[in-house]
Design a protein around this motif. Structure first.
Motif, mmCIF file in Angstrom:
data_model
loop_
_atom_site.group_PDB
_atom_site.id
_atom_site.type_symbol
_atom_site.label_atom_id
_atom_site.label_comp_id
_atom_site.label_asym_id
_atom_site.label_seq_id
_atom_site.Cartn_x
_atom_site.Cartn_y
_atom_site.Cartn_z
ATOM 1 N N VAL A 125 0.839 -1.208 0.000
ATOM 2 C CA VAL A 125 0.000 0.000 0.000
ATOM 3 C C VAL A 125 0.868 1.250 0.000
ATOM 4 O O VAL A 125 0.603 2.212 -0.738
ATOM 5 N N VAL A 126 1.913 1.244 0.812
ATOM 6 C CA VAL A 126 2.830 2.391 0.874
ATOM 7 C C VAL A 126 3.492 2.610 -0.485
ATOM 8 O O VAL A 126 3.574 3.741 -0.977
ATOM 9 N N TYR A 127 3.947 1.525 -1.109
ATOM 10 C CA TYR A 127 4.606 1.660 -2.412
ATOM 11 C C TYR A 127 3.661 2.249 -3.450
ATOM 12 O O TYR A 127 4.013 3.215 -4.150
ATOM 13 N N LEU A 128 2.466 1.686 -3.566
ATOM 14 C CA LEU A 128 1.516 2.158 -4.572
ATOM 15 C C LEU A 128 1.089 3.596 -4.319
ATOM 16 O O LEU A 128 0.924 4.379 -5.263
ATOM 17 N N LEU A 165 1.421 9.191 -5.984
ATOM 18 C CA LEU A 165 1.454 10.600 -5.600
ATOM 19 C C LEU A 165 2.701 11.321 -6.091
ATOM 20 O O LEU A 165 2.638 12.470 -6.538
ATOM 21 N N LEU A 166 3.856 10.655 -5.997
ATOM 22 C CA LEU A 166 5.124 11.322 -6.278
ATOM 23 C C LEU A 166 5.796 10.842 -7.557
ATOM 24 O O LEU A 166 6.557 11.578 -8.173
ATOM 25 N N GLY A 167 5.547 9.591 -7.917
ATOM 26 C CA GLY A 167 6.179 9.048 -9.118
ATOM 27 C C GLY A 167 7.672 8.842 -8.992
ATOM 28 O O GLY A 167 8.374 8.735 -9.998
ATOM 29 N N LEU A 168 8.179 8.763 -7.751
ATOM 30 C CA LEU A 168 9.605 8.563 -7.521
ATOM 31 C C LEU A 168 9.839 7.117 -7.107
ATOM 32 O O LEU A 168 9.629 6.749 -5.953
ATOM 33 N N ALA A 223 12.501 5.203 -6.690
ATOM 34 C CA ALA A 223 13.518 4.912 -5.683
ATOM 35 C C ALA A 223 12.987 5.182 -4.283
ATOM 36 O O ALA A 223 13.137 4.356 -3.370
ATOM 37 N N LEU A 224 12.369 6.341 -4.095
ATOM 38 C CA LEU A 224 11.817 6.690 -2.788
ATOM 39 C C LEU A 224 10.701 5.730 -2.391
ATOM 40 O O LEU A 224 10.634 5.273 -1.243
ATOM 41 N N SER A 225 9.825 5.413 -3.328
ATOM 42 C CA SER A 225 8.721 4.494 -3.057
ATOM 43 C C SER A 225 9.240 3.121 -2.658
ATOM 44 O O SER A 225 8.725 2.488 -1.729
ATOM 45 N N THR A 226 10.272 2.664 -3.356
ATOM 46 C CA THR A 226 10.848 1.348 -3.097
ATOM 47 C C THR A 226 11.464 1.274 -1.707
ATOM 48 O O THR A 226 11.166 0.368 -0.925
ATOM 49 N N VAL A 227 12.333 2.225 -1.393
ATOM 50 C CA VAL A 227 13.024 2.222 -0.100
ATOM 51 C C VAL A 227 12.027 2.361 1.050
ATOM 52 O O VAL A 227 12.114 1.651 2.064
ATOM 53 N N THR A 228 11.066 3.258 0.892
ATOM 54 C CA THR A 228 10.084 3.483 1.952
ATOM 55 C C THR A 228 9.221 2.249 2.190
ATOM 56 O O THR A 228 8.938 1.876 3.339
ATOM 57 N N ALA A 229 8.812 1.592 1.116
ATOM 58 C CA ALA A 229 7.985 0.391 1.253
ATOM 59 C C ALA A 229 8.757 -0.740 1.921
ATOM 60 O O ALA A 229 8.224 -1.446 2.790
ATOM 61 N N ILE A 230 10.013 -0.924 1.529
ATOM 62 C CA ILE A 230 10.840 -1.960 2.148
ATOM 63 C C ILE A 230 11.020 -1.679 3.638
ATOM 64 O O ILE A 230 10.885 -2.578 4.484
ATOM 65 N N LEU A 231 11.322 -0.432 3.978
ATOM 66 C CA LEU A 231 11.479 -0.059 5.384
ATOM 67 C C LEU A 231 10.182 -0.255 6.161
ATOM 68 O O LEU A 231 10.201 -0.645 7.333
ATOM 69 N N THR A 232 9.050 -0.003 5.508
ATOM 70 C CA THR A 232 7.753 -0.196 6.162
ATOM 71 C C THR A 232 7.573 -1.643 6.590
ATOM 72 O O THR A 232 7.186 -1.934 7.731
#
Length: 200
Positions: A159-162, A167-170, A172-181
């Motif tokens: 959910v965080v990744y999608l 929203l941002l289309g980034l 790298a940021l989406s990937t790292v944040t989702a993994i950390l989540t």
């Protein structure tokens, strides 16, 4: 594609190590350990590819899977003592694996043009089914069927990744944040003993 490939290699390696460590703990021989490592590493991705109609399945198209899984086997045997000295090493490798494969599953399904609900489901399947196959083959109750928060962490990571990707289309940021989540949810839930069990 670089992000997807990097995640794929990382996830394959950590899940292979997780599978081999389980096999070693169960006193499997070298061939048995390799089989368990292989099933753990590619099982979830294989099921995902079959369900979304992606043929041939990914590990048949690239020999890097065989190389990376063999490397995982080698590392697990050569550095088993060091790895097992790490606190909750099995938990560490399994959690890293589900975090990476959650994002990889979502990205792969998005690339296939499927909707976000399917992406979330495929992210969870990619993450947990390799571990399910590993546990079944080594006569363990799969983690997804225990009290621990496991698949839920993958679902929330998806959910965080999608959400961030939309929203941002980034990526790298989406990937790292989702993994950390996924990592944080799993770590905190295990440390605090959280579960979704309903007491009768």
């Amino acid at each position: 594609m670089t992000w997807i490939y990097t995640l794929d290699v990382l996830g394959t390696l950590v899940f292979a190590i997780s599978g081999v460590l389980t096999a070693i703990d169960k006193k499997f021989d070298l061939v048995g350990s390799l089989i368990i490592g292989f099933v753990t590493a590619v099982g979830g991705g294989t099921i995902r590819d079959v369900l979304i109609g992606r043929f041939p399945v990914s590990w048949l198209l690239n020999r890097h899977y065989f190389v990376v899984i063999s490397l995982g086997l080698l590392l697990a045997y050569l550095f088993r003592g060091t790895i097992l000295k790490l606190r909750r090493s099995m938990f560490l490798f399994d959690t890293m694996g589900i975090a990476v494969f959650t994002v990889l599953g979502v990205q792969t399904t998005l690339a296939a043009g499927l909707n976000w609900e399917v992406c979330l489901i495929m992210g969870v399947i990619s993450a947990v089914f390799g571990g399910i196959l590993r546990d079944v083959l080594t006569n363990e109750v799969p983690l997804i069927f225990r009290r621990e928060i496991y698949a839920t962490a993958c679902l929330l990571g998806g959910v965080v990744y999608l959400s961030l990707e939309s929203l941002l289309g980034l990526r790298a940021l989406s990937t790292v944040t989702a993994i950390l989540t996924v990592l944080v949810i799993r770590y905190v839930s295990v440390r605090r003993g959280w579960s979704l069990q309903i007491n009768a």
